[in-house]
Design a protein around this motif. Structure first.
Motif, PDB file in Angstrom:
ATOM      1  N   VAL A   1     -11.868 -11.690  17.477  1.00 51.90           N
ATOM      2  CA  VAL A   1     -10.749 -11.055  16.785  1.00 51.90           C
ATOM      3  C   VAL A   1      -9.545 -11.983  16.779  1.00 51.90           C
ATOM      4  CG1 VAL A   1      -9.167  -9.088  16.740  1.00 51.90           C
ATOM      5  CG2 VAL A   1     -11.563  -8.759  17.402  1.00 51.90           C
ATOM      6  N   LYS A   2      -9.249 -12.582  17.925  1.00 54.51           N
ATOM      7  CA  LYS A   2      -8.099 -13.486  18.045  1.00 54.51           C
ATOM      8  C   LYS A   2      -8.579 -14.881  18.432  1.00 54.51           C
ATOM      9  CE  LYS A   2      -4.731  -9.939  19.407  1.00 54.51           C
ATOM     10  NZ  LYS A   2      -3.727  -9.527  20.429  1.00 54.51           N
ATOM     11  N   THR A   3      -8.243 -15.831  17.635  1.00 58.79           N
ATOM     12  CA  THR A   3      -8.631 -17.207  17.944  1.00 58.79           C
ATOM     13  C   THR A   3      -7.710 -18.154  17.195  1.00 58.79           C
ATOM     14  OG1 THR A   3     -10.478 -18.755  17.983  1.00 58.79           O
ATOM     15  CG2 THR A   3     -10.267 -17.374  16.025  1.00 58.79           C
ATOM     16  N   SER A   4      -7.654 -19.417  17.654  1.00 54.14           N
ATOM     17  CA  SER A   4      -6.771 -20.397  17.043  1.00 54.14           C
ATOM     18  C   SER A   4      -7.378 -20.952  15.756  1.00 54.14           C
ATOM     19  CB  SER A   4      -6.495 -21.537  18.018  1.00 54.14           C
ATOM     20  OG  SER A   4      -7.693 -22.237  18.303  1.00 54.14           O
ATOM     21  N   SER A   5      -6.549 -21.644  14.979  1.00 59.83           N
ATOM     22  CA  SER A   5      -7.023 -22.218  13.715  1.00 59.83           C
ATOM     23  C   SER A   5      -8.120 -23.247  13.942  1.00 59.83           C
ATOM     24  CB  SER A   5      -5.858 -22.867  12.968  1.00 59.83           C
ATOM     25  OG  SER A   5      -4.908 -21.909  12.573  1.00 59.83           O
ATOM     26  N   ILE A   6      -7.987 -24.040  15.005  1.00 64.93           N
ATOM     27  CA  ILE A   6      -8.994 -25.061  15.253  1.00 64.93           C
ATOM     28  C   ILE A   6     -10.323 -24.434  15.663  1.00 64.93           C
ATOM     29  CG2 ILE A   6      -8.243 -25.377  17.659  1.00 64.93           C
ATOM     30  CD1 ILE A   6      -9.707 -28.048  15.279  1.00 64.93           C
ATOM     31  N   ASP A   7     -10.274 -23.333  16.432  1.00 66.89           N
ATOM     32  CA  ASP A   7     -11.505 -22.643  16.818  1.00 66.89           C
ATOM     33  C   ASP A   7     -12.177 -22.018  15.598  1.00 66.89           C
ATOM     34  OD1 ASP A   7     -11.249 -23.308  19.485  1.00 66.89           O
ATOM     35  OD2 ASP A   7     -10.077 -21.514  19.967  1.00 66.89           O
ATOM     36  N   LYS A   8     -11.350 -21.482  14.700  1.00 64.59           N
ATOM     37  CA  LYS A   8     -11.890 -20.914  13.457  1.00 64.59           C
ATOM     38  C   LYS A   8     -12.588 -21.991  12.638  1.00 64.59           C
ATOM     39  CE  LYS A   8      -8.429 -17.235  12.918  1.00 64.59           C
ATOM     40  NZ  LYS A   8      -7.347 -16.706  12.055  1.00 64.59           N
ATOM     41  N   PHE A   9     -11.934 -23.137  12.536  1.00 65.54           N
ATOM     42  CA  PHE A   9     -12.483 -24.223  11.739  1.00 65.54           C
ATOM     43  C   PHE A   9     -13.804 -24.707  12.318  1.00 65.54           C
ATOM     44  CE2 PHE A   9     -12.568 -28.903  10.832  1.00 65.54           C
ATOM     45  CZ  PHE A   9     -12.853 -28.792   9.478  1.00 65.54           C
ATOM     46  N   VAL A  10     -13.868 -24.833  13.640  1.00 61.40           N
ATOM     47  CA  VAL A  10     -15.103 -25.281  14.295  1.00 61.40           C
ATOM     48  C   VAL A  10     -16.220 -24.276  14.055  1.00 61.40           C
ATOM     49  CG1 VAL A  10     -16.185 -25.639  16.545  1.00 61.40           C
ATOM     50  CG2 VAL A  10     -13.982 -26.704  16.041  1.00 61.40           C
ATOM     51  N   THR A  11     -15.899 -23.006  14.151  1.00 60.32           N
ATOM     52  CA  THR A  11     -16.908 -21.965  13.913  1.00 60.32           C
ATOM     53  C   THR A  11     -17.450 -22.054  12.495  1.00 60.32           C
ATOM     54  OG1 THR A  11     -15.803 -20.472  15.479  1.00 60.32           O
ATOM     55  CG2 THR A  11     -17.321 -19.474  13.901  1.00 60.32           C
ATOM     56  N   ILE A  12     -16.561 -22.283  11.540  1.00 63.42           N
ATOM     57  CA  ILE A  12     -16.966 -22.415  10.130  1.00 63.42           C
ATOM     58  C   ILE A  12     -17.901 -23.610   9.961  1.00 63.42           C
ATOM     59  CG2 ILE A  12     -16.118 -22.937   7.807  1.00 63.42           C
ATOM     60  CD1 ILE A  12     -13.545 -21.387   8.599  1.00 63.42           C
ATOM     61  N   LEU A  13     -17.550 -24.735  10.582  1.00 62.35           N
ATOM     62  CA  LEU A  13     -18.389 -25.937  10.494  1.00 62.35           C
ATOM     63  C   LEU A  13     -19.766 -25.693  11.115  1.00 62.35           C
ATOM     64  CD1 LEU A  13     -15.936 -28.861  11.383  1.00 62.35           C
ATOM     65  CD2 LEU A  13     -16.905 -28.329   9.150  1.00 62.35           C
ATOM     66  N   GLN A  14     -19.795 -25.012  12.260  1.00 59.90           N
ATOM     67  CA  GLN A  14     -21.060 -24.743  12.937  1.00 59.90           C
ATOM     68  C   GLN A  14     -21.993 -23.927  12.044  1.00 59.90           C
ATOM     69  OE1 GLN A  14     -19.044 -23.407  16.797  1.00 59.90           O
ATOM     70  NE2 GLN A  14     -20.983 -24.254  17.551  1.00 59.90           N
ATOM     71  N   ARG A  15     -21.432 -22.938  11.362  1.00 56.32           N
ATOM     72  CA  ARG A  15     -22.236 -22.077  10.496  1.00 56.32           C
ATOM     73  C   ARG A  15     -22.668 -22.818   9.232  1.00 56.32           C
ATOM     74  NH1 ARG A  15     -22.418 -16.663  10.754  1.00 56.32           N
ATOM     75  NH2 ARG A  15     -22.323 -16.523   8.475  1.00 56.32           N
ATOM     76  N   GLU A  16     -21.765 -23.596   8.670  1.00 57.99           N
ATOM     77  CA  GLU A  16     -22.035 -24.273   7.393  1.00 57.99           C
ATOM     78  C   GLU A  16     -23.082 -25.378   7.548  1.00 57.99           C
ATOM     79  OE1 GLU A  16     -21.781 -25.165   3.363  1.00 57.99           O
ATOM     80  OE2 GLU A  16     -20.879 -23.467   4.436  1.00 57.99           O
ATOM     81  N   PHE A  17     -22.997 -26.141   8.638  1.00 56.43           N
ATOM     82  CA  PHE A  17     -23.861 -27.305   8.792  1.00 56.43           C
ATOM     83  C   PHE A  17     -24.882 -27.151   9.914  1.00 56.43           C
ATOM     84  CE2 PHE A  17     -19.952 -28.877   6.813  1.00 56.43           C
ATOM     85  CZ  PHE A  17     -20.473 -29.538   5.712  1.00 56.43           C
ATOM     86  N   GLN A  18     -24.996 -25.951  10.457  1.00 56.58           N
ATOM     87  CA  GLN A  18     -25.970 -25.674  11.514  1.00 56.58           C
ATOM     88  C   GLN A  18     -25.805 -26.646  12.685  1.00 56.58           C
ATOM     89  OE1 GLN A  18     -27.920 -22.885  11.082  1.00 56.58           O
ATOM     90  NE2 GLN A  18     -26.658 -22.713   9.233  1.00 56.58           N
ATOM     91  N   VAL A  19     -24.559 -26.755  13.149  1.00 57.50           N
ATOM     92  CA  VAL A  19     -24.234 -27.675  14.239  1.00 57.50           C
ATOM     93  C   VAL A  19     -24.188 -26.907  15.555  1.00 57.50           C
ATOM     94  CG1 VAL A  19     -22.537 -29.291  15.161  1.00 57.50           C
ATOM     95  CG2 VAL A  19     -22.866 -29.098  12.682  1.00 57.50           C
ATOM     96  N   PRO A  20     -25.028 -27.258  16.530  1.00 58.05           N
ATOM     97  CA  PRO A  20     -24.976 -26.577  17.833  1.00 58.05           C
ATOM     98  C   PRO A  20     -23.667 -26.894  18.560  1.00 58.05           C
ATOM     99  CG  PRO A  20     -26.500 -28.425  17.884  1.00 58.05           C
ATOM    100  CD  PRO A  20     -26.090 -28.266  16.458  1.00 58.05           C
ATOM    101  N   LYS A  21     -23.306 -26.038  19.490  1.00 60.72           N
ATOM    102  CA  LYS A  21     -22.028 -26.155  20.183  1.00 60.72           C
ATOM    103  C   LYS A  21     -21.870 -27.497  20.885  1.00 60.72           C
ATOM    104  CE  LYS A  21     -18.989 -23.549  23.254  1.00 60.72           C
ATOM    105  NZ  LYS A  21     -18.852 -22.332  24.112  1.00 60.72           N
ATOM    106  N   GLU A  22     -22.946 -28.027  21.448  1.00 69.53           N
ATOM    107  CA  GLU A  22     -22.841 -29.287  22.196  1.00 69.53           C
ATOM    108  C   GLU A  22     -22.599 -30.491  21.280  1.00 69.53           C
ATOM    109  OE1 GLU A  22     -27.273 -28.348  21.658  1.00 69.53           O
ATOM    110  OE2 GLU A  22     -25.428 -27.275  22.210  1.00 69.53           O
ATOM    111  N   LYS A  23     -22.798 -30.312  19.973  1.00 71.32           N
ATOM    112  CA  LYS A  23     -22.550 -31.390  19.016  1.00 71.32           C
ATOM    113  C   LYS A  23     -21.104 -31.408  18.520  1.00 71.32           C
ATOM    114  CE  LYS A  23     -26.805 -32.854  19.075  1.00 71.32           C
ATOM    115  NZ  LYS A  23     -27.171 -34.170  19.660  1.00 71.32           N
ATOM    116  N   ILE A  24     -20.319 -30.432  18.955  1.00 77.72           N
ATOM    117  CA  ILE A  24     -18.885 -30.448  18.670  1.00 77.72           C
ATOM    118  C   ILE A  24     -18.246 -31.277  19.782  1.00 77.72           C
ATOM    119  CG2 ILE A  24     -16.801 -29.101  18.315  1.00 77.72           C
ATOM    120  CD1 ILE A  24     -18.932 -28.576  16.230  1.00 77.72           C
TER     121      ILE A  24
END
Length: 313
Positions: free
Chosen positions: A109-132
């Motif tokens: 519900v509450k998150t920073s802009s950078i966290d939102k952006f990372v989440t979007i990238l993970q979903r779009e490019f199927q990037v696992p968390k450890e690859k961030i």
């Protein structure tokens, strides 16, 4: 030896440069409201990710174009497919909109802009968390420090050059060189603003490199003028300048072409991250060569005439 009356056109060259610089800044601030925004100077989002095999720059560019997010993409490690993405704060509304489209169960519900952006990238490019590899929000304070540091570096460089040339040669040559260098910097900044190139740390490096190249060219010209005017106090400086520039013109052109070939190789080689750096150097080499002949030399002649008139008064 090439013969041409360079001093004859000093009024035209100085006026032309002044008009072009004013026009460049007029467009920069009148049409665009200032220089382009950049993460280094205005703050923004910076993330480094390792993309899956089969994904690359075209995919990132296509995604950012589709979502209307302004991003600077930098390939950090080709073998590992690691990219850095810099996003300006002006794109946060698009990021918020994309994040809101994610199902509520899969987002916080509450998150920073950078966290939102990372989440979007993970979903779009199927990037696992450890690859961030990293995700940070760069504040405008850093940008203010970079601006202050950049101005200090440029100012200090100009001062050192003025002191060195005053000691090494004559004050009129030092003054003319300093004014010509300011001309080169202003001309280049006007070009950056006119084409809305995003200011960055490599740009500061390019401007400092430009100063070093430009002053080297002017020292060569003024050294020849000083040598040719030795023991010829009664000879008009304009004649000495024309002869001296003619004698050094071949060397100046060859040096400029050699430098341009090296810089163009960066562009042909496909180093996208260094394009702005290369373009500034190309523009700076041309302007620096022009100013050595049509700005610095005429200004030294104008100062010499002014000094002679004061002595006669």
């Amino acid at each position: 030896m090439f013969k041409f009356d360079f001093i004859k056109y000093k009024a035209i060259s100085i006026t032309l440069s002044t008009v072009l610089i004013i026009a460049g800044f007029a467009v920069t601030f009148g049409k665009y409201g200032g220089f382009a925004h950049s993460l280094d100077f205005d703050g923004g989002l910076r993330s480094v990710i390792e993309l899956p095999v089969g994904k690359g720059r075209p995919d990132l560019e296509s995604f950012f174009k589709k979502t209307e997010i302004e991003a600077v993409i930098i390939l950090l490690e080709k073998d590992k497919n690691i990219y850095q993405m810099d996003i300006g704060l002006g794109s946060t509304p698009q990021i918020d909109q994309l994040y809101d489209q994610i199902p509520a169960a899969e987002r916080e519900v509450k998150t920073s802009s950078i966290d939102k952006f990372v989440t979007i990238l993970q979903r779009e490019f199927q990037v696992p968390k450890e690859k961030i590899l990293s995700a940070d929000q760069v504040g405008a304070v850093v940008g203010n420090e970079l601006t202050s540091t950049g101005i200090t570096l440029l100012g200090t460089t100009l001062l050192i050059i003025l002191l060195y040339l005053s000691y090494r040669s004559q004050f009129k040559f030092a003054l003319a060189s300093a004014i010509a260098l300011i001309h080169d910097i202003l001309f280049t900044l006007a070009m950056i603003g006119f084409f809305q190139m995003k200011p960055s740390v490599p740009m500061i490096a390019a401007l400092l490199t430009l100063l070093g190249y430009s002053i080297n060219d002017k020292i060569v010209v003024f050294d020849r003028i000083r040598e040719n005017s030795h023991g010829k106090d009664n000879l008009a400086l304009s004649n000495v300048i024309n002869v001296s520039i003619g004698q050094t013109l071949g060397r100046t052109i060859n040096t400029s072409l050699t430098t341009l070939i090296s810089v163009v190789a960066i562009i042909i080689g496909g180093a996208v991250e260094l394009y702005d750096f290369a373009f500034i150097l190309i523009f700076g080499v041309v302007v620096g060569t022009y100013s050595s002949i049509f700005i610095a030399a005429p200004i030294s002649e104008i100062y010499d005439q002014f000094r002679r008139k004061r002595k006669l008064a």
